[in-house]
Write a protein that holds these residues in place. Structure first.
Motif, short mmCIF file in Angstrom:
data_model
loop_
_atom_site.label_atom_id
_atom_site.label_comp_id
_atom_site.label_asym_id
_atom_site.label_seq_id
_atom_site.Cartn_x
_atom_site.Cartn_y
_atom_site.Cartn_z
N HIS A 195 -0.83 -5.74 11.12
CA HIS A 195 -0.44 -5.81 9.70
C HIS A 195 0.49 -4.62 9.43
CE1 HIS A 195 -3.77 -2.92 9.60
NE2 HIS A 195 -4.56 -3.88 10.06
N ASP A 196 1.64 -4.63 10.11
CA ASP A 196 2.56 -3.50 10.03
C ASP A 196 3.89 -3.83 9.35
OD1 ASP A 196 4.04 -4.87 12.02
OD2 ASP A 196 3.00 -3.79 13.62
N THR A 197 4.02 -5.08 8.87
CA THR A 197 5.29 -5.53 8.28
C THR A 197 5.02 -6.35 7.03
OG1 THR A 197 6.25 -5.66 10.50
CG2 THR A 197 7.42 -6.81 8.73
N ASP A 198 5.74 -6.03 5.95
CA ASP A 198 5.65 -6.88 4.77
C ASP A 198 6.50 -8.12 4.99
OD1 ASP A 198 3.83 -6.06 2.91
OD2 ASP A 198 5.19 -4.77 1.80
N ARG A 205 2.10 -5.18 5.07
CA ARG A 205 2.11 -3.83 5.66
C ARG A 205 0.93 -3.05 5.10
NH1 ARG A 205 5.55 0.88 6.16
NH2 ARG A 205 4.11 2.63 6.44
N ASP A 207 -1.17 0.42 6.39
CA ASP A 207 -1.55 1.47 7.32
C ASP A 207 -3.08 1.50 7.39
OD1 ASP A 207 1.12 2.03 7.54
OD2 ASP A 207 1.02 3.97 6.52
N LYS A 248 1.48 0.77 13.88
CA LYS A 248 2.09 -0.50 14.23
C LYS A 248 1.37 -1.10 15.42
CE LYS A 248 6.81 0.67 12.73
NZ LYS A 248 8.22 0.81 13.16
#
Length: 301
Positions: A195-198, A205, A207, A248
């Motif tokens: 879950h590192d990208t919108d 995203r 962190d 990431k």
């Protein structure tokens, strides 16, 4: 000599290489100072501190630009936030018994905790946000539990949501939970997900920060972290009170046979609070083999 960047200094392993670890922070006495501070270069959306107090001692927690949640891992504290005072937050002698309690602290607001048990260890988890809401307390009866997986699939797990899908007050970007492997040994965070990208509606995203505990304390496990497009990633040897930063990549973890594993989890969203996980295409079919996992996924939304 090969060198890989890390934040905690260089460690030499014989004469073949020197390895710098940057996503694993081993156990150390942090003297009540942040383990993951504001605007961290790896997980800037998260904040994490561990505060240890003896009876009668106090600590003031005030984190500019971050909403936080105070969660006693052990012991009991009184918490004063603005005009509110919440007494005897936390009822556990250790994390392996009972349910957690916590206090939501708005962005930039001072919270004073006072230890009312013989001693207390308090997790402070935070998420970057710019709106200020009202404080509230989370009691044992407010905890939102979910259990899923099975012994057969080696994925039997229990999650206790402290700030979950339906918190007791308004929250901006912060999700806080406790995760347990059920039984001795087994996988967590499986199938591998990230879950590192919108990229709505398929991924957000967020962190993430973990703090691990094992029962017995000499137990251990492994944290995998593989970035998108890579065939091989990093593997970190995790032990009692290891902190892992997840910036990431796909990140399952595993406890060694014979040991129970716990980890305190902080998730901080960039654009929204609900978490949308992106499961690795090679392994996503296993979502159909793990009992109850889809209910678990929905609890984070």
């Amino acid at each position: 000599t090969q060198s890989i960047k890390i934040t905690t200094g260089i460690r030499n392993y014989g004469t073949c290489c020197k390895v710098e670890l940057n996503m694993h922070i081993p156990h150390h006495d942090n003297h009540n100072k942040p383990i993951v501070d504001r605007n961290d270069g790896r997980v800037p959306l998260c904040f994490f501190n561990i505060v240890k107090l003896n009876k009668g001692e106090t600590f003031n927690s005030q984190v500019e630009g971050y909403e936080t949640c105070l969660v006693p891992a052990t012991g009991s504290i009184d918490v004063s936030v603005g005009n509110e005072t919440y007494e005897q937050v936390g009822k556990r002698l250790h994390i392996w018994e009972g349910d957690p309690e916590g206090v939501y602290v708005p962005v930039g607001v001072a919270a004073t905790m006072r230890c009312v048990s013989d001693e207390a260890e308090v997790f402070v988890g935070g998420a970057k946000h710019d709106e200020v809401y009202e404080p509230f307390v989370v009691r044992e009866n407010d905890i939102d539990p979910v259990q899923y997986g099975s012994d057969d699939t080696k994925t039997h797990r229990k999650i206790k949501h402290i700030l979950g899908q339906n918190p007791g007050g308004q929250v901006g970007r912060l999700l806080v939970s406790e995760l347990f492997t059920v039984g001795a040994g087994g996988w967590s965070g499986f199938p591998p997900h990230k879950h590192d990208t919108d990229h709505l509606p398929s991924e957000t995203r967020h962190d993430e920060v973990y703090n691990f505990r094992f029962n017995p304390e000499h137990g251990f496990g492994a944290q995998f972290l593989t970035k998108e497009g890579e065939d091989y990633g990093d593997v970190y040897h995790i032990r009692n009170s290891s902190t892992i930063l997840l910036e990431k990549g796909y990140h399952p973890c595993v406890a060694a046979p014979g040991y129970e594993m716990y980890y305190f989890t902080i998730l901080a969203g960039l654009s929204q609070r609900p978490l949308i996980q992106n499961f690795h295409s090679d392994h996503a079919y296993q979502l159909e083999t793990i009992p109850g996992i889809k209910d678990m996924i929905n609890k984070f939304k």
